[in-house]
Design a protein around this motif. Structure first.
Motif, short mmCIF file in Angstrom:
data_model
loop_
_atom_site.label_atom_id
_atom_site.label_comp_id
_atom_site.label_asym_id
_atom_site.label_seq_id
_atom_site.Cartn_x
_atom_site.Cartn_y
_atom_site.Cartn_z
N VAL A 33 0.86 -1.17 0.00
CA VAL A 33 0.00 0.00 0.00
C VAL A 33 0.90 1.23 0.00
O VAL A 33 1.70 1.43 0.91
CB VAL A 33 -0.94 0.02 1.23
N VAL A 34 0.79 2.00 -1.07
CA VAL A 34 1.62 3.19 -1.20
C VAL A 34 0.68 4.39 -1.19
O VAL A 34 -0.15 4.53 -2.09
CB VAL A 34 2.43 3.16 -2.51
N PRO A 35 0.80 5.25 -0.19
CA PRO A 35 -0.06 6.43 -0.18
C PRO A 35 0.40 7.41 -1.27
O PRO A 35 1.56 7.81 -1.32
CB PRO A 35 0.15 7.02 1.21
N LEU A 36 -0.51 7.73 -2.18
CA LEU A 36 -0.21 8.66 -3.25
C LEU A 36 -1.05 9.91 -3.08
O LEU A 36 -2.26 9.83 -2.89
CB LEU A 36 -0.52 8.03 -4.61
N ARG A 37 -0.40 11.05 -3.16
CA ARG A 37 -1.12 12.31 -3.05
C ARG A 37 -1.68 12.66 -4.42
O ARG A 37 -1.10 12.34 -5.45
CB ARG A 37 -0.17 13.39 -2.56
N SER A 38 -2.82 13.34 -4.42
CA SER A 38 -3.47 13.68 -5.69
C SER A 38 -2.62 14.62 -6.53
O SER A 38 -2.63 14.53 -7.76
CB SER A 38 -4.85 14.29 -5.44
N ASP A 39 -1.85 15.51 -5.88
CA ASP A 39 -1.00 16.40 -6.67
C ASP A 39 0.15 15.64 -7.34
O ASP A 39 0.59 15.99 -8.43
CB ASP A 39 -0.48 17.57 -5.84
N THR A 40 0.62 14.57 -6.71
CA THR A 40 1.66 13.73 -7.32
C THR A 40 1.11 13.00 -8.53
O THR A 40 1.75 12.93 -9.58
CB THR A 40 2.20 12.72 -6.30
N ILE A 41 -0.11 12.51 -8.42
CA ILE A 41 -0.76 11.82 -9.54
C ILE A 41 -0.96 12.79 -10.70
O ILE A 41 -0.66 12.47 -11.86
CB ILE A 41 -2.09 11.19 -9.11
N ARG A 42 -1.44 14.00 -10.41
CA ARG A 42 -1.64 15.00 -11.47
C ARG A 42 -0.32 15.38 -12.13
O ARG A 42 -0.25 15.60 -13.33
CB ARG A 42 -2.33 16.24 -10.91
N LEU A 43 0.75 15.47 -11.33
CA LEU A 43 2.06 15.80 -11.88
C LEU A 43 2.50 14.74 -12.89
O LEU A 43 2.99 15.06 -13.97
CB LEU A 43 3.08 15.92 -10.75
N VAL A 44 2.30 13.49 -12.56
CA VAL A 44 2.66 12.40 -13.48
C VAL A 44 1.77 12.44 -14.72
O VAL A 44 2.24 12.29 -15.85
CB VAL A 44 2.58 11.03 -12.77
N GLN A 45 0.47 12.65 -14.53
CA GLN A 45 -0.46 12.69 -15.66
C GLN A 45 -0.13 13.82 -16.63
O GLN A 45 -0.19 13.66 -17.84
CB GLN A 45 -1.89 12.84 -15.17
N ASN A 46 0.22 14.97 -16.10
CA ASN A 46 0.50 16.13 -16.94
C ASN A 46 1.94 16.19 -17.42
O ASN A 46 2.22 16.79 -18.45
CB ASN A 46 0.15 17.42 -16.20
N GLY A 47 2.85 15.59 -16.66
CA GLY A 47 4.27 15.72 -16.97
C GLY A 47 4.80 14.72 -17.96
O GLY A 47 5.78 14.99 -18.66
N CYS A 48 4.20 13.56 -18.04
CA CYS A 48 4.75 12.53 -18.95
C CYS A 48 3.66 11.55 -19.39
O CYS A 48 3.77 10.36 -19.17
CB CYS A 48 5.91 11.80 -18.29
N ALA A 49 2.63 12.06 -20.02
CA ALA A 49 1.55 11.20 -20.48
C ALA A 49 1.94 10.49 -21.78
O ALA A 49 2.57 11.07 -22.65
CB ALA A 49 0.28 12.03 -20.71
N PHE A 50 1.58 9.23 -21.87
CA PHE A 50 1.85 8.42 -23.06
C PHE A 50 0.52 7.97 -23.63
O PHE A 50 -0.27 7.33 -22.94
CB PHE A 50 2.72 7.22 -22.70
N HIS A 51 0.27 8.29 -24.90
CA HIS A 51 -1.01 7.97 -25.53
C HIS A 51 -0.94 6.77 -26.46
O HIS A 51 -1.94 6.32 -26.97
CB HIS A 51 -1.50 9.18 -26.33
N GLY A 52 0.26 6.25 -26.72
CA GLY A 52 0.41 5.10 -27.60
C GLY A 52 0.32 5.44 -29.07
O GLY A 52 0.06 4.56 -29.90
N LEU A 53 0.54 6.69 -29.42
CA LEU A 53 0.49 7.10 -30.82
C LEU A 53 1.75 6.62 -31.56
O LEU A 53 2.81 6.44 -30.94
CB LEU A 53 0.41 8.63 -30.91
#
Length: 93
Positions: A33-53
């Motif tokens: 169980v790893v506590p993840l903060r919502s701002d950390t999740i958003r940082l990953v989503q916005n900072g290095c998103a991969f769409h598979g294009l």
């Protein structure tokens, strides 16, 4: 006797099945169980998103993801588990 591997048609190959496949990310045994903060999740989503294009390089995505996650102040003892939990948030579509 029945053939264990009957011949497959081209149509069989064009319609892949996920049957029999496991998740490739396996979390370590024990307390994962790893506590993840919502701002950390958003940082990953916005900072290095991969769409598979076709224009995206998956190896570059992994490098960018690791660079971003390693720049965060994470628990050193559970760094690998945190990476595994955060990786799913870097994938889109």
């Amino acid at each position: 006797m029945g053939d264990k591997n009957p011949p497959r048609t081209l149509r069989d190959y064009s319609q892949p099945s996920h049957e029999g496949y496991r998740n490739t990310i396996e979390l370590p045994e024990g307390n994962n169980v790893v506590p993840l903060r919502s701002d950390t999740i958003r940082l990953v989503q916005n900072g290095c998103a991969f769409h598979g294009l076709p224009s995206e390089d998956p190896n570059q995505h992994l490098k960018d993801f690791l660079k971003l996650v390693d720049s965060l102040d994470l628990n050193v003892e559970n760094r690998e588990g945190t990476r595994l939990h955060l990786f799913q948030f870097s994938l889109r579509n």
